[in-house]
Scaffold this motif. Structure first.
Motif, PDB file in Angstrom:
ATOM      1  N   LEU A  17      62.511  58.447  48.862  1.00 43.47           N
ATOM      2  CA  LEU A  17      63.305  57.383  48.255  1.00 43.47           C
ATOM      3  C   LEU A  17      64.449  57.975  47.441  1.00 43.47           C
ATOM      4  O   LEU A  17      65.604  57.541  47.550  1.00 43.47           O
ATOM      5  CB  LEU A  17      62.431  56.494  47.365  1.00 43.47           C
ATOM      6  N   LEU A  18      64.132  58.992  46.655  1.00 46.97           N
ATOM      7  CA  LEU A  18      65.163  59.645  45.855  1.00 46.97           C
ATOM      8  C   LEU A  18      66.223  60.295  46.743  1.00 46.97           C
ATOM      9  O   LEU A  18      67.416  60.192  46.472  1.00 46.97           O
ATOM     10  CB  LEU A  18      64.526  60.686  44.931  1.00 46.97           C
ATOM     11  N   SER A  19      65.825  60.907  47.826  1.00 46.58           N
ATOM     12  CA  SER A  19      66.782  61.507  48.758  1.00 46.58           C
ATOM     13  C   SER A  19      67.666  60.430  49.391  1.00 46.58           C
ATOM     14  O   SER A  19      68.877  60.614  49.530  1.00 46.58           O
ATOM     15  CB  SER A  19      66.045  62.270  49.863  1.00 46.58           C
ATOM     16  N   GLY A  20      67.060  59.329  49.758  1.00 44.72           N
ATOM     17  CA  GLY A  20      67.835  58.219  50.337  1.00 44.72           C
ATOM     18  C   GLY A  20      68.830  57.643  49.340  1.00 44.72           C
ATOM     19  O   GLY A  20      69.981  57.350  49.687  1.00 44.72           O
ATOM     20  N   MET A  21      68.397  57.515  48.085  1.00 43.77           N
ATOM     21  CA  MET A  21      69.305  57.019  47.051  1.00 43.77           C
ATOM     22  C   MET A  21      70.454  57.995  46.829  1.00 43.77           C
ATOM     23  O   MET A  21      71.593  57.584  46.600  1.00 43.77           O
ATOM     24  CB  MET A  21      68.531  56.779  45.749  1.00 43.77           C
ATOM     25  N   CYS A  22      70.191  59.276  46.945  1.00 43.97           N
ATOM     26  CA  CYS A  22      71.219  60.295  46.794  1.00 43.97           C
ATOM     27  C   CYS A  22      72.253  60.166  47.910  1.00 43.97           C
ATOM     28  O   CYS A  22      73.461  60.233  47.670  1.00 43.97           O
ATOM     29  CB  CYS A  22      70.588  61.677  46.810  1.00 43.97           C
ATOM     30  N   VAL A  23      71.796  59.944  49.134  1.00 44.59           N
ATOM     31  CA  VAL A  23      72.714  59.767  50.263  1.00 44.59           C
ATOM     32  C   VAL A  23      73.580  58.530  50.057  1.00 44.59           C
ATOM     33  O   VAL A  23      74.809  58.570  50.233  1.00 44.59           O
ATOM     34  CB  VAL A  23      71.928  59.671  51.595  1.00 44.59           C
ATOM     35  N   VAL A  24      72.968  57.432  49.671  1.00 44.95           N
ATOM     36  CA  VAL A  24      73.727  56.201  49.417  1.00 44.95           C
ATOM     37  C   VAL A  24      74.746  56.424  48.311  1.00 44.95           C
ATOM     38  O   VAL A  24      75.908  56.008  48.419  1.00 44.95           O
ATOM     39  CB  VAL A  24      72.773  55.032  49.081  1.00 44.95           C
ATOM     40  N   HIS A  25      74.346  57.094  47.241  1.00 40.83           N
ATOM     41  CA  HIS A  25      75.238  57.376  46.120  1.00 40.83           C
ATOM     42  C   HIS A  25      76.442  58.209  46.574  1.00 40.83           C
ATOM     43  O   HIS A  25      77.583  57.912  46.235  1.00 40.83           O
ATOM     44  CB  HIS A  25      74.481  58.104  45.007  1.00 40.83           C
ATOM     45  N   CYS A  26      76.178  59.254  47.359  1.00 39.38           N
ATOM     46  CA  CYS A  26      77.270  60.141  47.802  1.00 39.38           C
ATOM     47  C   CYS A  26      78.248  59.399  48.708  1.00 39.38           C
ATOM     48  O   CYS A  26      79.466  59.531  48.562  1.00 39.38           O
ATOM     49  CB  CYS A  26      76.703  61.355  48.525  1.00 39.38           C
ATOM     50  N   ILE A  27      77.732  58.615  49.628  1.00 39.16           N
ATOM     51  CA  ILE A  27      78.612  57.860  50.534  1.00 39.16           C
ATOM     52  C   ILE A  27      79.377  56.794  49.763  1.00 39.16           C
ATOM     53  O   ILE A  27      80.595  56.636  49.936  1.00 39.16           O
ATOM     54  CB  ILE A  27      77.793  57.247  51.688  1.00 39.16           C
ATOM     55  N   ALA A  28      78.700  56.056  48.892  1.00 37.85           N
ATOM     56  CA  ALA A  28      79.360  55.000  48.116  1.00 37.85           C
ATOM     57  C   ALA A  28      80.434  55.580  47.211  1.00 37.85           C
ATOM     58  O   ALA A  28      81.513  54.988  47.057  1.00 37.85           O
ATOM     59  CB  ALA A  28      78.332  54.224  47.300  1.00 37.85           C
ATOM     60  N   THR A  29      80.171  56.739  46.613  1.00 42.00           N
ATOM     61  CA  THR A  29      81.176  57.365  45.747  1.00 42.00           C
ATOM     62  C   THR A  29      82.407  57.754  46.547  1.00 42.00           C
ATOM     63  O   THR A  29      83.540  57.502  46.119  1.00 42.00           O
ATOM     64  CB  THR A  29      80.580  58.602  45.045  1.00 42.00           C
ATOM     65  N   ALA A  30      82.209  58.336  47.717  1.00 43.98           N
ATOM     66  CA  ALA A  30      83.344  58.731  48.557  1.00 43.98           C
ATOM     67  C   ALA A  30      84.155  57.512  48.988  1.00 43.98           C
ATOM     68  O   ALA A  30      85.393  57.521  48.954  1.00 43.98           O
ATOM     69  CB  ALA A  30      82.850  59.499  49.772  1.00 43.98           C
ATOM     70  N   VAL A  31      83.480  56.451  49.369  1.00 42.00           N
ATOM     71  CA  VAL A  31      84.174  55.222  49.778  1.00 42.00           C
ATOM     72  C   VAL A  31      84.922  54.612  48.595  1.00 42.00           C
ATOM     73  O   VAL A  31      86.077  54.197  48.721  1.00 42.00           O
ATOM     74  CB  VAL A  31      83.179  54.206  50.392  1.00 42.00           C
ATOM     75  N   PHE A  32      84.293  54.574  47.430  1.00 47.07           N
ATOM     76  CA  PHE A  32      84.930  54.004  46.245  1.00 47.07           C
ATOM     77  C   PHE A  32      86.172  54.791  45.853  1.00 47.07           C
ATOM     78  O   PHE A  32      87.215  54.215  45.545  1.00 47.07           O
ATOM     79  CB  PHE A  32      83.945  53.954  45.070  1.00 47.07           C
ATOM     80  N   VAL A  33      86.082  56.107  45.841  1.00 46.08           N
ATOM     81  CA  VAL A  33      87.227  56.938  45.456  1.00 46.08           C
ATOM     82  C   VAL A  33      88.370  56.756  46.457  1.00 46.08           C
ATOM     83  O   VAL A  33      89.535  56.627  46.067  1.00 46.08           O
ATOM     84  CB  VAL A  33      86.806  58.421  45.329  1.00 46.08           C
ATOM     85  N   ALA A  34      88.058  56.719  47.734  1.00 44.36           N
ATOM     86  CA  ALA A  34      89.104  56.528  48.748  1.00 44.36           C
ATOM     87  C   ALA A  34      89.744  55.145  48.608  1.00 44.36           C
ATOM     88  O   ALA A  34      90.970  55.013  48.691  1.00 44.36           O
ATOM     89  CB  ALA A  34      88.509  56.694  50.142  1.00 44.36           C
ATOM     90  N   ALA A  35      88.936  54.128  48.380  1.00 46.42           N
ATOM     91  CA  ALA A  35      89.473  52.772  48.225  1.00 46.42           C
ATOM     92  C   ALA A  35      90.309  52.668  46.956  1.00 46.42           C
ATOM     93  O   ALA A  35      91.374  52.041  46.959  1.00 46.42           O
ATOM     94  CB  ALA A  35      88.335  51.747  48.192  1.00 46.42           C
ATOM     95  N   ALA A  36      89.862  53.278  45.879  1.00 44.05           N
ATOM     96  CA  ALA A  36      90.611  53.223  44.623  1.00 44.05           C
ATOM     97  C   ALA A  36      91.962  53.903  44.771  1.00 44.05           C
ATOM     98  O   ALA A  36      92.977  53.415  44.261  1.00 44.05           O
ATOM     99  CB  ALA A  36      89.811  53.867  43.499  1.00 44.05           C
ATOM    100  N   ALA A  37      91.991  55.010  45.481  1.00 48.80           N
ATOM    101  CA  ALA A  37      93.264  55.709  45.696  1.00 48.80           C
ATOM    102  C   ALA A  37      94.210  54.863  46.540  1.00 48.80           C
ATOM    103  O   ALA A  37      95.407  54.789  46.272  1.00 48.80           O
ATOM    104  CB  ALA A  37      93.006  57.056  46.369  1.00 48.80           C
ATOM    105  N   SER A  38      93.679  54.205  47.540  1.00 48.69           N
ATOM    106  CA  SER A  38      94.513  53.365  48.405  1.00 48.69           C
ATOM    107  C   SER A  38      94.980  52.119  47.678  1.00 48.69           C
ATOM    108  O   SER A  38      96.140  51.720  47.786  1.00 48.69           O
ATOM    109  CB  SER A  38      93.730  52.950  49.655  1.00 48.69           C
ATOM    110  N   LEU A  39      94.088  51.470  46.944  1.00 52.90           N
ATOM    111  CA  LEU A  39      94.441  50.236  46.250  1.00 52.90           C
ATOM    112  C   LEU A  39      95.327  50.486  45.041  1.00 52.90           C
ATOM    113  O   LEU A  39      96.062  49.606  44.627  1.00 52.90           O
ATOM    114  CB  LEU A  39      93.178  49.495  45.819  1.00 52.90           C
ATOM    115  N   GLY A  40      95.253  51.682  44.465  1.00 56.60           N
ATOM    116  CA  GLY A  40      96.073  51.999  43.295  1.00 56.60           C
ATOM    117  C   GLY A  40      97.551  51.824  43.570  1.00 56.60           C
ATOM    118  O   GLY A  40      98.287  51.260  42.764  1.00 56.60           O
ATOM    119  N   GLY A  41      98.012  52.292  44.716  1.00 59.96           N
ATOM    120  CA  GLY A  41      99.416  52.133  45.079  1.00 59.96           C
ATOM    121  C   GLY A  41      99.773  50.681  45.337  1.00 59.96           C
ATOM    122  O   GLY A  41     100.844  50.209  44.952  1.00 59.96           O
TER     123      GLY A  41
END
Length: 122
Positions: A17-41
Motif C-alpha cells: 500500500l505504501l509503495s502504491g501511494m508512493c507511485v501515485v504521489h510521484c505521478i501526481a506531483t509530476a503532472v501537477f508541476v507540468a500543469a502549473a508550468a503550462s497554466l502559469g503562462g
C-alpha cells in the motif's frame, strides 16, 4: 500474535500500500508541476485578466441589482458600485503592478458590498 501478523501478511500488504501511494504521489506531483508550468503562462496573459474582470463586473452588477430589488437598501449597492468602478478603472491601466493593486482593491470593495447585500437580504 506475532504469528497471526505473519500469517495474515499485514506487513506485506502495508508495504505494498505504501509503495502504491508512493507511485501515485510521484505521478501526481509530476503532472501537477507540468500543469502549473503550462497554466502559469496562460493565467498571466493579459486577455485572461481582462476577460475575468469583465465577467466579474457583469456578475457583480447583476448580484447587487437583484439584492437591492429584493431588500430595497441602497447602501450595499453604493459600496459595491464603488468596487465595480475601481475594477473597471483597473481595466484601463497597463498590465502591471498598479493594475493588480487596483484590481485587488476593487474586488475587496465589491466583496464588502456583496457581504452587506447578503446581510440586508437575510
Amino acid at each position: 500474535m506475532a504469528t497471526m501478523i505473519q500469517r495474515d501478511g499485514l506487513w506485506d500488504r502495508a508495504a505494498m500500500l505504501l509503495s502504491g501511494m508512493c507511485v501515485v504521489h510521484c505521478i501526481a506531483t509530476a503532472v501537477f508541476v507540468a500543469a502549473a508550468a503550462s497554466l502559469g503562462g496562460l493565467l498571466g496573459a493579459e486577455w485572461v485578466h481582462e476577460l475575468g474582470l469583465a465577467i466579474a463586473i457583469v456578475l457583480g452588477g447583476v448580484g447587487l441589482g437583484r439584492g437591492v430589488l429584493r431588500h430595497g437598501y441602497l447602501f450595499p449597492v453604493a459600496i459595491g458600485s464603488l468596487g465595480l468602478g475601481v475594477m473597471a478603472g483597473a481595466l484601463s491601466l497597463p498590465h502591471g503592478d498598479m493594475e493588480v493593486v487596483y484590481t485587488i482593491m476593487g474586488v475587496s470593495i465589491l466583496a464588502l458590498g456583496h457581504d452587506l447585500n447578503f446581510r440586508a437580504t437575510h
